[in-house]
Design an enzyme around this catalytic site. Structure first.
Site, PDB file in Angstrom:
ATOM      1  N   ASP A 156     -13.069  38.004   7.960  1.00 40.82           N
ATOM      2  CA  ASP A 156     -13.436  39.158   8.489  1.00 40.82           C
ATOM      3  C   ASP A 156     -14.491  40.099   7.434  1.00 40.82           C
ATOM      4  OD1 ASP A 156     -13.982  41.735   9.827  1.00 40.82           O
ATOM      5  OD2 ASP A 156     -12.007  41.855  10.815  1.00 40.82           O
TER       6      ASP A 156
ATOM      7  N   ASP B 179     -19.637  39.298  12.086  1.00 39.61           N
ATOM      8  CA  ASP B 179     -18.603  39.501  10.770  1.00 39.61           C
ATOM      9  C   ASP B 179     -17.400  38.771  10.961  1.00 39.61           C
ATOM     10  OD1 ASP B 179     -17.800  41.265  12.750  1.00 39.61           O
ATOM     11  OD2 ASP B 179     -17.145  42.848  11.473  1.00 39.61           O
ATOM     12  N   GLU B 180     -17.140  38.012  11.755  1.00 41.27           N
ATOM     13  CA  GLU B 180     -16.048  37.366  12.013  1.00 41.27           C
ATOM     14  C   GLU B 180     -16.033  36.016  12.404  1.00 41.27           C
ATOM     15  OE1 GLU B 180     -12.673  38.741  14.579  1.00 41.27           O
ATOM     16  OE2 GLU B 180     -13.654  40.617  14.082  1.00 41.27           O
TER      17      GLU B 180
END
Length: 438
Positions: A5, A99-100
């Site tokens: 993350d 973002d993950e």
DNA sequence: TCTGGGGTCCTAGGACCC
DNA sequence: TCTGGGGTCCTAGGACCC
């Protein structure tokens, strides 16, 4: 399983690319009257600014923050660098958003999956992410399932690593709030709270039948197992798109039906462009309408064969609006297409299945959504080079001339229509046909 | 002038079919 | 007069996620 993350991702990219904002509160999100916060930098979080908070409230809490509208090309570029690194680690990478991502370490090139081995590997991965992205930090969690890896990545943010040893999952989860479980949001939490269940330990004491009765078949069953750290969901590297949609919230409520039809028509065009870009077409057209009091309605219709034609989508969208009473005013309009196929119906009879494209009605576009100089956007000046929009209004744009490589540049103001000043677009690789919403 | 945008998944009821 | 059961598709709404 590994979960990665990127920390305060959008805000971190802004601070990386705008050196004058490093160490300062930065808020990325909607900057209009009805915008919400997408990401707050850790400096802004100290003032209580949070994701999903209205930008109005964020401004009240932290008036000196930089409020930026977002540069998705930059976020996408950084995301692709990171996903590329992950895919070099294992073929089983499942991005959850820009973002993950989850990574299945069972398919990585590791001598074993002992805690020490995995810890050293994850630390190395985190530094490689920082190098590849020129300074973005990632928090990583590792565990025996997606659920545990995701919980772990949250435990030492930002810039942290937590590896949960096999066999210790339940003692980790038991004291935690039920809201750590994926799928347990405000509504489910409240339902559970009303029957005296607050923690995972308390959830564990409830029978599966009871949970199904309380929450329905799917979530009852799911929660029963997740509460026991039982999670065998695999990493799914290729998930097919199921719907494509465009929606917009307007600064002032809409009351003019002609304007609403015009906006739906424009949105239908954007949806069609994105369908075509990805080689998709769909059978079900849905409109979404949010009224002044926030009640949200949807109306849909299904065709016998899939379409990607702007005119067809627009015509159906406009006719779906006919049903609805919008006399109190409309704050949001949207158009979506689902029931997707990756092919378009062959025209077996040599006839045009789509009607002639109607000319799109001329519409007055509300000023805010046409704003050329959004705060934070990249610009280039004929003489002064690259910079970014600090602010605009009353016919004037203020630009700070700095980049990640050239910090501490001057701040200068220009007329909004200065021919020397233009938006900077990322080079080559297929620019968007339809504008990205900020 | 509280409350984005782009998605996914689930539920429930009705139509329809065998 | 009473009234099967299973399955699929469609629509509308809601919860949730980042």
């Amino acid at each position: 399983m590994l979960h990665l993350d990127l920390d305060a991702f959008f805000a971190a990219v802004e601070q990386r690319d705008k050196p004058s904002l490093r160490g300062k509160p930065v808020v990325v999100g909607g900057v209009g009257g009805r915008g919400v916060v997408s990401t707050a930098s850790y400096e802004a979080r100290e003032y209580g600014v949070r994701s999903a908070m209205s930008t109005r409230e964020a401004r009240a809490r932290c008036p000196h923050a930089a409020f930026l509208s977002g540069r998705f090309h930059a976020y996408r570029e950084a995301s692709e660098q990171v996903m590329g690194l992950l895919r070099a680690v294992s073929p089983l990478v499942e991005p959850l958003s820009l973002d993950e991502a989850f990574v299945d370490l069972a398919r990585a090139d590791l001598p074993d999956l002992e805690v020490d081995t995995v810890t050293a590997f994850a630390q190395d991965l985190r530094s490689r992410v920082r190098e590849a992205t020129h300074g973005l930090t990632a928090s990583v969690g590792v565990g025996t399932s997606k659920f545990i890896a995701k919980v772990a990545s949250d435990l030492d943010k930002p810039d942290g690593l937590v590896v949960v040893a096999p066999g210790t999952e339940q003692e980790l989860l038991r004291p935690m709030s039920v809201s750590v479980i994926p799928g347990v949001g405000p509504a489910t939490s409240e339902r559970l709270r009303r029957v005296g269940i607050h923690t995972v330990a308390e959830l564990e004491s409830v029978s599966e039948e009871e949970l199904v009765r309380l929450l329905g078949k799917a979530s009852g069953h799911g929660l029963f197992h997740l509460a026991r750290a039982q999670d065998d969901r695999p990493v799914e590297p290729e998930r097919e798109t199921k719907s494509v949609s465009v929606e917009g919230t307007y600064d002032t409520d809409l009351t003019d039906r002609r304007l609403m039809e015009g906006l739906l028509t424009r949105q239908a065009g954007e949806v069609a462009a994105r369908l075509r870009k990805h080689g998709l077409s769909g059978r079900t057209i849905t409109i979404k309408v949010r009224l002044h009091d926030f009640t949200t309605l949807s109306r849909s219709t299904t065709l016998s064969s899939p379409t990607d034609a702007a005119g067809t989508i627009a015509r159906l969208a406009r006719s779906l609006l006919t049903d609805l009473d919008t006399s109190g005013g409309v704050r949001l309009l949207g158009v979506g297409v689902s029931g997707l196929a990756d092919w378009v119906q062959e025209d077996l009879f040599g006839e045009t299945t789509d009607q002639e494209e109607e000319p799109l009605p001329e519409i007055e576009v509300p000023h805010h959504s046409r704003r050329t100089w959004a705060p934070g956007m990249d610009v280039v000046h004929a003489e002064l080079g690259k910079g970014w929009v600090w602010g605009s209004g009353r016919g004037v744009v203020t630009v700070r001339f700095e980049t990640a490589e050239t910090p501490a540049g001057p701040v200068r103001s220009f007329p909004e229509d200065d021919p020397d000043l233009s938006p900077w677009r990322p080079p080559d690789p297929t620019p968007e046909t339809a504008g990205e919403p900020a």
